[in-house]
Design an enzyme around this catalytic site. Sequence first.
Site, mmCIF file in Angstrom:
data_model
loop_
_atom_site.group_PDB
_atom_site.id
_atom_site.type_symbol
_atom_site.label_atom_id
_atom_site.label_comp_id
_atom_site.label_asym_id
_atom_site.label_seq_id
_atom_site.Cartn_x
_atom_site.Cartn_y
_atom_site.Cartn_z
ATOM 1 N N ARG A 67 15.631 46.315 -13.202
ATOM 2 C CA ARG A 67 15.379 47.401 -14.155
ATOM 3 C C ARG A 67 16.571 48.345 -14.167
ATOM 4 N NH1 ARG A 67 12.466 50.710 -12.375
ATOM 5 N NH2 ARG A 67 11.787 49.844 -10.397
ATOM 6 N N TYR A 195 15.155 40.880 -18.784
ATOM 7 C CA TYR A 195 14.671 40.834 -17.410
ATOM 8 C C TYR A 195 13.472 41.732 -17.136
ATOM 9 C CZ TYR A 195 14.891 39.817 -12.511
ATOM 10 O OH TYR A 195 14.584 39.346 -11.268
ATOM 11 N N GLY A 196 12.471 41.181 -16.490
ATOM 12 C CA GLY A 196 11.382 41.923 -15.851
ATOM 13 C C GLY A 196 10.898 43.148 -16.610
ATOM 14 N N LYS A 204 5.861 47.889 -17.039
ATOM 15 C CA LYS A 204 6.281 49.263 -16.737
ATOM 16 C C LYS A 204 6.248 50.137 -17.995
ATOM 17 C CE LYS A 204 7.093 48.035 -12.544
ATOM 18 N NZ LYS A 204 6.147 48.423 -11.476
ATOM 19 N N HIS A 224 1.269 53.512 -10.247
ATOM 20 C CA HIS A 224 2.030 52.405 -9.654
ATOM 21 C C HIS A 224 1.376 52.060 -8.308
ATOM 22 C CE1 HIS A 224 6.305 50.881 -8.396
ATOM 23 N NE2 HIS A 224 5.614 49.928 -8.972
ATOM 24 N N SER A 246 8.957 50.491 -5.698
ATOM 25 C CA SER A 246 9.235 49.069 -5.916
ATOM 26 C C SER A 246 9.845 48.448 -4.660
ATOM 27 C CB SER A 246 10.214 48.919 -7.070
ATOM 28 O OG SER A 246 9.739 49.647 -8.180
ATOM 29 N N CYS A 248 8.620 47.751 -1.725
ATOM 30 C CA CYS A 248 8.274 48.357 -0.429
ATOM 31 C C CYS A 248 7.000 47.740 0.140
ATOM 32 C CB CYS A 248 8.096 49.861 -0.561
ATOM 33 S SG CYS A 248 9.644 50.747 -0.789
ATOM 34 N N LYS A 250 4.168 46.350 -1.580
ATOM 35 C CA LYS A 250 2.848 46.437 -2.239
ATOM 36 C C LYS A 250 2.189 45.068 -2.325
ATOM 37 C CE LYS A 250 3.229 48.649 -6.205
ATOM 38 N NZ LYS A 250 4.676 48.971 -6.109
ATOM 39 N N THR A 251 2.981 44.057 -2.719
ATOM 40 C CA THR A 251 2.399 42.722 -2.866
ATOM 41 C C THR A 251 1.885 42.222 -1.510
ATOM 42 O OG1 THR A 251 3.925 42.339 -4.687
ATOM 43 C CG2 THR A 251 2.848 40.401 -3.785
ATOM 44 N N ASP A 273 0.269 45.905 -8.313
ATOM 45 C CA ASP A 273 1.370 46.746 -8.812
ATOM 46 C C ASP A 273 0.899 47.966 -9.598
ATOM 47 O OD1 ASP A 273 4.183 47.219 -9.004
ATOM 48 O OD2 ASP A 273 4.133 46.551 -11.093
ATOM 49 N N ASN A 363 16.795 40.845 -5.933
ATOM 50 C CA ASN A 363 15.653 41.194 -6.791
ATOM 51 C C ASN A 363 15.143 39.955 -7.539
ATOM 52 O OD1 ASN A 363 13.759 43.060 -7.930
ATOM 53 N ND2 ASN A 363 14.994 43.150 -9.805
ATOM 54 N N SER A 364 15.335 38.777 -6.961
ATOM 55 C CA SER A 364 14.798 37.575 -7.624
ATOM 56 C C SER A 364 13.275 37.622 -7.546
ATOM 57 C CB SER A 364 15.357 36.313 -6.982
ATOM 58 O OG SER A 364 15.154 36.328 -5.589
ATOM 59 N N ARG A 365 12.624 36.977 -8.495
ATOM 60 C CA ARG A 365 11.186 37.201 -8.681
ATOM 61 C C ARG A 365 10.426 35.917 -8.939
ATOM 62 N NH1 ARG A 365 9.276 42.821 -9.080
ATOM 63 N NH2 ARG A 365 11.158 44.081 -8.845
ATOM 64 N N ARG A 396 9.368 54.299 2.040
ATOM 65 C CA ARG A 396 10.149 53.588 3.060
ATOM 66 C C ARG A 396 11.018 54.646 3.733
ATOM 67 N NH1 ARG A 396 12.426 48.298 3.612
ATOM 68 N NH2 ARG A 396 11.166 47.564 1.880
ATOM 69 N N ASN A 492 -0.879 46.067 9.704
ATOM 70 C CA ASN A 492 -1.217 47.338 9.045
ATOM 71 C C ASN A 492 -2.729 47.506 8.907
ATOM 72 O OD1 ASN A 492 1.460 48.030 8.830
ATOM 73 N ND2 ASN A 492 1.699 47.213 6.765
HETATM 74 C C1 OXD Z 1 8.964 47.169 -9.935
HETATM 75 C C2 OXD Z 1 8.183 45.980 -10.297
HETATM 76 O O1 OXD Z 1 10.192 47.166 -10.098
HETATM 77 O O2 OXD Z 1 6.979 45.964 -10.027
HETATM 78 O O3 OXD Z 1 8.341 48.133 -9.470
HETATM 79 O O4 OXD Z 1 8.738 45.036 -10.875
HETATM 80 MN MN MN Z 2 6.242 47.861 -9.381
#
Ligand code: OXD
Ligand code: MN
Length: 579
Positions: A67, A195-196, A204, A224, A246, A248, A250-251, A273, A363-365, A396, A492
């Site tokens: 992004r 991209y994304g 987003k 978010h 992003s 950090c 979440k997934t 997300d 940042n590959s997805r 973070r 956690n």
């Molecule tokens: C981000 C995403 O960048 O979820 O936060 O892709």
């Molecule tokens: Mn996100």
Amino acid sequence: MPTPVEQWVEECAQLTHPKNIHWCDGSEAEYQSMIHDMLETGTLIELNQKEYPGCYLHRSDPTDVARTEHLTYVCTGERQDAGPNNNWMAPAEAKTKVGALFTGAMQGRTMYVVPYIMGPVASPYSQIGVEITDSPYVAVSMRIMTRMGQAALDRLGSSDNYVKGLHGLGDLSPERRFIMHFPEERLIWSVGSGYGGNALLGKKCFALRLGSYMAREEGWLAEHMLVVGIEEPSGRTTYVAAAFPSACGKTNMAMLVPPASQQGYKVWTVGEDIAWMTPGPDGRLWAINPEAGFFGVAPGSNLRTNPNVMKTIRQNTLFTNVGLTPNNTPYWEGMDGPPPFEALDWQGQPWTPESFTKVAHPNSRFTTPAYQCPSISPEWENPHGVPISAILFGGRRANLIPLIYQSFNWQHGVFLGASMASETTAAATGAVGIVRRDPMAMLPFCGYNMGDYFGHWLRLGERLAQPPLIFRVNWFRTDEAGQFLWPGFGENLRVLRWVLGRVHGEIGAAETALGYLPHPADIDVTGLDVTSAALQELFAVDRDGWREAVAGQQEFFKQFGERLPRAMWQESESLAHRL
Ligand code: OXD
Ligand code: MN
């Protein structure tokens, strides 16, 4: 008589001059035919279909890999309404500037009309969008990430109540890349990126930037946040939402697998997300996941950090900018097993472990359907959503912020979210590892002035007879040698058990200057390599460090001037006083 959406598609066609127009119906046959076409043009590369059935690799332009926040604008009539947290351009200027880039931009190309629903098809909280794009990769990604196709058109009928998104690849030059939001018109214009978050406009741009703007007008929250249901051995399930910037974790938290020591617990994934949350008639906050898929960060994902995601992405997944093994399977840094002896890197160049470069872009997805996730909650498509009992704000941070603490009340909790800061990651272009203020993990995503946003949070709390408890967490504390003090990932859950104890009034806390901290004995560390000294450090209140932090928070708050709610400033003063 054309419907409003047909009319708008016609206007966009007159501007961009596509060769033809394809209305996406969202069917499997359509998806397969688009994949087939992209294999022919080289936009997609087929992966090993035995090991990764239905999976493909896409390589984006090397200058288009994350992004681009500096090219993202909120175009409100009044600059103040976008706030210091957004780049701003006057709507007319933006239309002229970006309109020029769209003029004739789809010549010789197909224009895909992608109708989609954000949220479960039958949910009263769902919203409709239509994305026009000249990228078939974007169109198929939208089919994974949203409820796309005929269902959306059926729900829309002849209404004009939908978010318009016009997307064009342009020439992919960062010089001519703009991601423009016109919240007053519920319109998005994105050009120059495939991209994304720049290009999949439901995510987003709609679900967060326009979503947050709509949520303030309509009295709900677009955040978010991941959402999980945590089931205890007793069978009781408690829903928790958590905001992290992003990349950090979440997934990972959304798909947390309880370690062997925590048998009998189960974490159910509702979303990883974005959460749309509305006060219900019962005075609780109810959340839906507006998305239908996961667009997650690949590097670092493995069977230890996130076994559920590793199973999810074994089929029907689009990988972007990962490496490729000689066996035609995807590869990234931190994946299970030794690195391949030789591979192709994310740009398709020969790579060996001696190359000293990354095989996958940081940042590959992966883009993958949520229903494939082994931990997907049975409630994830409940049209009424799930009731949220606790909200976590996490950044973070190598130091200062304790592992967990709880706010005194809703207003103090809003302050904890508003004063959050985090180290930057590869999810956006720019320097990595710099601490920046990122209130509620929404700095890049709040579609209006954040001073007003804090006020909206405060007012919304007043409508909740049973507001969620609010916590701050930090999984990322390190010692002087830079080693993590807390093991993180599945462990956690030990911290989340304290959250559940607090929610259900079953566990005590120590009242400190910061908020309610756990008594260290209440965090179960049996079997962990966490010394009591480390535990002390994880819960220490470094008063000097905090005084400095409050000064920084106040500097940040000052830029919102009159838009900052007095309560936020008062909270920072009270904290300074308590220190
Ligand atoms: C981000 C995403 O960048 O979820 O936060 O892709
Ligand atoms: Mn996100």
